[in-house]
Design an enzyme around this catalytic site. Structure first.
Site, mmCIF file in Angstrom:
data_model
loop_
_atom_site.group_PDB
_atom_site.id
_atom_site.type_symbol
_atom_site.label_atom_id
_atom_site.label_comp_id
_atom_site.label_asym_id
_atom_site.label_seq_id
_atom_site.Cartn_x
_atom_site.Cartn_y
_atom_site.Cartn_z
ATOM 1 N N SER A 69 -3.332 -7.792 2.912
ATOM 2 C CA SER A 69 -3.370 -7.738 4.157
ATOM 3 C C SER A 69 -3.722 -9.132 4.837
ATOM 4 O O SER A 69 -3.353 -9.393 5.828
ATOM 5 C CB SER A 69 -4.613 -6.661 4.551
ATOM 6 O OG SER A 69 -4.096 -5.598 3.940
ATOM 7 N N LYS A 74 -17.625 -6.610 7.511
ATOM 8 C CA LYS A 74 -16.411 -7.344 7.622
ATOM 9 C C LYS A 74 -15.949 -7.193 9.263
ATOM 10 O O LYS A 74 -16.450 -6.076 9.787
ATOM 11 C CB LYS A 74 -15.320 -6.630 6.911
ATOM 12 C CG LYS A 74 -15.219 -7.281 5.470
ATOM 13 C CD LYS A 74 -13.893 -6.419 4.973
ATOM 14 C CE LYS A 74 -13.733 -6.846 3.404
ATOM 15 N NZ LYS A 74 -12.746 -6.528 2.705
ATOM 16 N N ARG A 103 -1.970 -5.772 -8.641
ATOM 17 C CA ARG A 103 -0.901 -6.579 -8.216
ATOM 18 C C ARG A 103 -0.669 -7.610 -9.262
ATOM 19 O O ARG A 103 0.507 -8.043 -9.697
ATOM 20 C CB ARG A 103 -1.179 -7.377 -6.857
ATOM 21 C CG ARG A 103 -1.346 -6.493 -5.605
ATOM 22 C CD ARG A 103 -2.041 -7.008 -4.672
ATOM 23 N NE ARG A 103 -3.420 -6.982 -4.780
ATOM 24 C CZ ARG A 103 -3.980 -7.878 -3.981
ATOM 25 N NH1 ARG A 103 -3.546 -8.300 -2.957
ATOM 26 N NH2 ARG A 103 -5.212 -8.043 -4.359
ATOM 27 N N HIS A 149 0.846 -1.191 0.000
ATOM 28 C CA HIS A 149 -0.022 0.064 -0.051
ATOM 29 C C HIS A 149 0.670 1.370 0.079
ATOM 30 O O HIS A 149 0.660 2.003 -0.816
ATOM 31 C CB HIS A 149 -0.985 -0.065 1.330
ATOM 32 C CG HIS A 149 -1.979 -1.130 1.297
ATOM 33 N ND1 HIS A 149 -2.085 -1.983 2.422
ATOM 34 C CD2 HIS A 149 -2.811 -1.416 0.339
ATOM 35 C CE1 HIS A 149 -2.926 -2.804 2.193
ATOM 36 N NE2 HIS A 149 -3.413 -2.281 0.790
HETATM 37 N N1 COA Z 1 -0.401 -4.065 -1.944
HETATM 38 C C1 COA Z 1 -0.657 -5.029 -1.126
HETATM 39 N N2 COA Z 1 -1.858 -5.273 -0.901
HETATM 40 C C2 COA Z 1 -2.891 -4.811 -1.856
HETATM 41 C C3 COA Z 1 -2.688 -4.007 -2.720
HETATM 42 C C4 COA Z 1 -1.097 -3.468 -2.683
HETATM 43 N N3 COA Z 1 -0.818 -2.452 -3.801
HETATM 44 N N4 COA Z 1 -3.646 -3.682 -3.422
HETATM 45 C C5 COA Z 1 -4.624 -4.336 -2.917
HETATM 46 N N5 COA Z 1 -4.258 -5.173 -1.886
HETATM 47 C C6 COA Z 1 -4.893 -6.107 -0.905
HETATM 48 C C7 COA Z 1 -5.622 -5.680 0.272
HETATM 49 O O1 COA Z 1 -4.715 -5.500 1.310
HETATM 50 C C8 COA Z 1 -6.651 -6.537 0.446
HETATM 51 O O2 COA Z 1 -6.351 -7.503 0.999
HETATM 52 P P1 COA Z 1 -7.332 -8.396 1.878
HETATM 53 O O3 COA Z 1 -8.341 -8.946 0.863
HETATM 54 O O4 COA Z 1 -6.377 -9.619 2.020
HETATM 55 O O5 COA Z 1 -7.856 -7.827 2.926
HETATM 56 C C9 COA Z 1 -7.046 -6.737 -1.008
HETATM 57 O O6 COA Z 1 -5.891 -6.558 -1.730
HETATM 58 C C10 COA Z 1 -8.150 -6.089 -1.458
HETATM 59 O O7 COA Z 1 -8.128 -4.870 -1.317
HETATM 60 P P2 COA Z 1 -8.575 -3.566 -2.001
HETATM 61 O O8 COA Z 1 -8.873 -3.715 -3.465
HETATM 62 O O9 COA Z 1 -8.219 -2.317 -1.495
HETATM 63 O O10 COA Z 1 -10.286 -3.957 -1.712
HETATM 64 P P3 COA Z 1 -10.781 -3.505 -0.108
HETATM 65 O O11 COA Z 1 -12.052 -4.429 -0.022
HETATM 66 O O12 COA Z 1 -9.798 -3.130 0.800
HETATM 67 O O13 COA Z 1 -11.463 -2.147 -0.799
HETATM 68 C C11 COA Z 1 -12.986 -0.465 -1.689
HETATM 69 C C12 COA Z 1 -12.411 -2.096 -1.844
HETATM 70 C C13 COA Z 1 -13.139 -0.162 -0.443
HETATM 71 C C14 COA Z 1 -12.156 0.209 -2.482
HETATM 72 C C15 COA Z 1 -14.510 -0.748 -2.431
HETATM 73 O O14 COA Z 1 -15.088 -1.850 -1.833
HETATM 74 C C16 COA Z 1 -15.249 0.384 -2.174
HETATM 75 O O15 COA Z 1 -15.138 1.360 -2.960
HETATM 76 N N6 COA Z 1 -16.321 0.453 -1.166
HETATM 77 C C17 COA Z 1 -17.278 1.501 -0.954
HETATM 78 C C18 COA Z 1 -18.409 1.258 -1.607
HETATM 79 C C19 COA Z 1 -18.570 1.511 -3.047
HETATM 80 O O16 COA Z 1 -18.532 2.565 -3.520
HETATM 81 N N7 COA Z 1 -19.145 0.391 -3.922
HETATM 82 C C20 COA Z 1 -19.292 0.439 -5.189
HETATM 83 C C21 COA Z 1 -18.117 0.590 -6.086
HETATM 84 S S1 COA Z 1 -17.397 -1.219 -6.023
#
Ligand code: COA
Length: 164
Positions: A133, A44, A95, A20
């Protein structure tokens, strides 16, 4: 007058990893202002509370760049929050190809919801391509070494969580 571009980097950050921070550091160079947005998903069960994540990420970002702010949002769409804070760009990290379908879907729905907000995808540096994560939490829970995967403050926080 020069137009300032504000970007938003959303995620759960439970906990933040070096993957991140790689994206945050690089995005901070690209945009005038970067808001790291911790999404609070009540469905969650996070390991770290939103206050803990705000504090951990805040400490890391303060070292990276003065143009980065850390906020949290809950019960609103990402594009809605982006509008609220004046962000024109959503930053996401890719990734591996396996991330692509999900990112494509998310970027498409977000554009449908607000065509004015662009998604900008940064390729994760190769050394963090395997990182998530969940992997970090699993290894730390079983007392494995995650010192190469997370910043020092997150390492201490994980040790504390899994001390018993
Ligand atoms: N390095 C390391 N890990 C990474 C990474 C990076 N560059 N990019 C993503 N990851 C990992 C995260 O740690 C996470 O790991 P985990 O699943 O083991 O916890 C996984 O990849 C997914 O991460 P991410 O893509 O950031 O998803 P998220 O669930 O953390 O977040 C939101 C997603 C919050 C952006 C999305 O759900 C959102 O926009 N929510 C708001 C509601 C909304 O608008 N919904 C409609 C649009 S989808």
């Amino acid at each position: 007058m020069e137009k300032k571009v504000c970007a938003i980097y959303p995620g759960s950050f439970d906990p933040p990893t070096l993957g991140h921070l790689d994206i945050i550091g690089r995005a901070a160079h690209l945009f005038d202002e970067l808001i790291v947005a911790i999404a609070v998903n009540s469905a969650k069960q996070p390991l770290f509370s939103v206050e803990e994540r705000l504090s951990l990420l805040g400490e890391c970002c303060a070292k990276l760049s003065p143009t980065v702010r850390v906020l949290s949002f809950e019960g609103t769409l990402l594009v809605g929050f982006a509008e609220q804070v004046g962000a024109q760009v959503i930053v996401r990290g890719l990734r591996a190809m396996s991330d692509f379908e999900y990112e494509y879907q998310m970027a498409s729905i977000n554009r449908q919801l607000n065509p004015e907000i662009e998604t900008c995808i940064l390729l994760t540096s190769s050394e963090f391509a395997f990182l998530s994560s969940s992997i970090v939490k699993e290894v730390a829970r079983l007392q494995g070494d995650v010192s190469q995967l997370v910043p020092p403050n997150v390492l201490s926080a994980l040790k504390e969580k899994f001390a018993s």
